[in-house]
Design a protein around this motif. Structure first.
Motif, short mmCIF file in Angstrom:
data_model
loop_
_atom_site.label_atom_id
_atom_site.label_comp_id
_atom_site.label_asym_id
_atom_site.label_seq_id
_atom_site.Cartn_x
_atom_site.Cartn_y
_atom_site.Cartn_z
N SER A 1 6.93 -1.67 -12.41
CA SER A 1 7.54 -1.98 -11.11
C SER A 1 7.01 -1.04 -10.03
N VAL A 2 6.88 0.24 -10.36
CA VAL A 2 6.34 1.20 -9.40
C VAL A 2 4.88 0.87 -9.09
N ALA A 3 4.11 0.53 -10.11
CA ALA A 3 2.71 0.16 -9.90
C ALA A 3 2.61 -1.08 -9.02
N ASP A 4 3.53 -2.03 -9.21
CA ASP A 4 3.55 -3.23 -8.37
C ASP A 4 3.81 -2.84 -6.91
N PHE A 5 4.73 -1.88 -6.69
CA PHE A 5 5.00 -1.44 -5.33
C PHE A 5 3.75 -0.80 -4.72
N LEU A 6 3.08 0.06 -5.48
CA LEU A 6 1.86 0.70 -4.99
C LEU A 6 0.82 -0.34 -4.59
N ALA A 7 0.60 -1.31 -5.48
CA ALA A 7 -0.41 -2.34 -5.21
C ALA A 7 -0.03 -3.21 -4.02
N GLY A 8 1.26 -3.46 -3.84
CA GLY A 8 1.72 -4.30 -2.76
C GLY A 8 1.87 -3.60 -1.42
N SER B 1 1.77 3.74 0.57
CA SER B 1 1.71 4.46 -0.71
C SER B 1 0.64 5.55 -0.66
N ARG B 2 -0.50 5.23 -0.11
CA ARG B 2 -1.59 6.21 0.00
C ARG B 2 -1.16 7.40 0.86
N ILE B 3 -0.53 7.12 2.00
CA ILE B 3 -0.09 8.20 2.88
C ILE B 3 0.92 9.09 2.15
N SER B 4 1.85 8.48 1.44
CA SER B 4 2.87 9.24 0.72
C SER B 4 2.25 10.12 -0.36
N ILE B 5 1.38 9.55 -1.16
CA ILE B 5 0.77 10.31 -2.26
C ILE B 5 -0.07 11.45 -1.71
N LEU B 6 -0.91 11.15 -0.72
CA LEU B 6 -1.77 12.20 -0.16
C LEU B 6 -0.94 13.27 0.55
N LEU C 1 -0.83 7.45 -12.76
CA LEU C 1 -0.63 6.24 -11.98
C LEU C 1 -1.12 6.42 -10.54
N GLN C 2 -0.81 7.56 -9.94
CA GLN C 2 -1.27 7.82 -8.57
C GLN C 2 -2.79 7.92 -8.50
N ALA C 3 -3.40 8.61 -9.46
CA ALA C 3 -4.85 8.77 -9.44
C ALA C 3 -5.57 7.43 -9.57
N VAL C 4 -5.09 6.58 -10.46
CA VAL C 4 -5.70 5.27 -10.63
C VAL C 4 -5.48 4.42 -9.37
N PHE C 5 -4.29 4.52 -8.78
CA PHE C 5 -4.04 3.79 -7.54
C PHE C 5 -4.99 4.25 -6.44
N LEU C 6 -5.15 5.56 -6.27
CA LEU C 6 -6.03 6.08 -5.21
C LEU C 6 -7.48 5.68 -5.43
N ARG C 7 -7.85 5.44 -6.68
CA ARG C 7 -9.21 5.01 -7.01
C ARG C 7 -9.26 3.52 -7.36
#
Length: 196
Positions: free
Chosen positions: A91-98, A103-108, A152-158
């Protein structure tokens, strides 16, 4: 005009509205537009946040923090702890992708200025709630969930390179879920009916 002591909240609220209206495309936002929407002068925005980037980061952190606090996965009690955790992580990964922009701003932002209760740690601790029945010390559980969150964050960012690097395309739901299954299946889960 908004009273000076209410200005900071008005600025953040207006910025959040504009971010949501733009679909997370923060490049379109201008300080002038934010000032007009919040009914404050540009000088107050500069006084409180110094830069547009600082304002957007503060607003995005608030958006994500709100999402995390309201996130209640649908658990019917039929899944074991690890299967529940898989459901939550997906569910979290779905939020990141959507929601890639916010999400990028938050993680960075969390990486740039880590805090004890930033969104990264709130996510990790939220993941840990799925494992409440496991016989793992809380500090170890938090560390495991932080590791899972970080992957999860690293894969999302890449995500643009994820298929080339890992063989899974993060923006494809089926492949993303398969990737999470692989990660979760290779973690050692002591204290559950899935431990080895």
């Amino acid at each position: 005009m908004v009273p000076r002591n209410d200005a900071k909240k008005a600025i953040v609220d207006a910025t959040i509205e504009l971010i949501q209206e733009s679909g997370g495309n923060t490049e379109e936002l201008t300080i002038r537009t934010i000032a007009e929407r919040s009914n404050v002068g540009i000088g107050l925005i500069n006084y409180h946040f110094q830069t547009k980037e600082n304002l957007i980061e503060a607003s995005v952190q608030q958006i994500i923090g709100g999402v995390i606090s309201r996130f209640k996965p649908d658990m019917d009690g039929k899944l074991n702890s690890v299967e529940q955790l898989k459901t939550v992580v997906k569910s979290v990964a779905d939020f990141l992708a959507g929601n890639p922009s916010v999400s990028r701003i938050s993680i960075l932002g969390d990486l740039k200025t880590p805090k004890t209760f930033d969104n990264t740690m709130q996510t990790a601790k939220g993941f840990g709630l799925s494992l409440k029945d496991m016989n793992i010390p809380d500090k170890d559980k938090t560390l495991l969930m932080f590791m899972l969150t970080s992957v999860l964050q690293a894969v999302f960012l890449r995500r643009e390179l994820s298929e080339e690097l890992f063989g899974y395309h993060f923006d494809d739901k089926v492949q993303r879920d398969r990737f999470i299954d692989v990660i979760m299946n290779h973690m050692k889960w002591k204290g559950t009916d899935t431990d080895e």
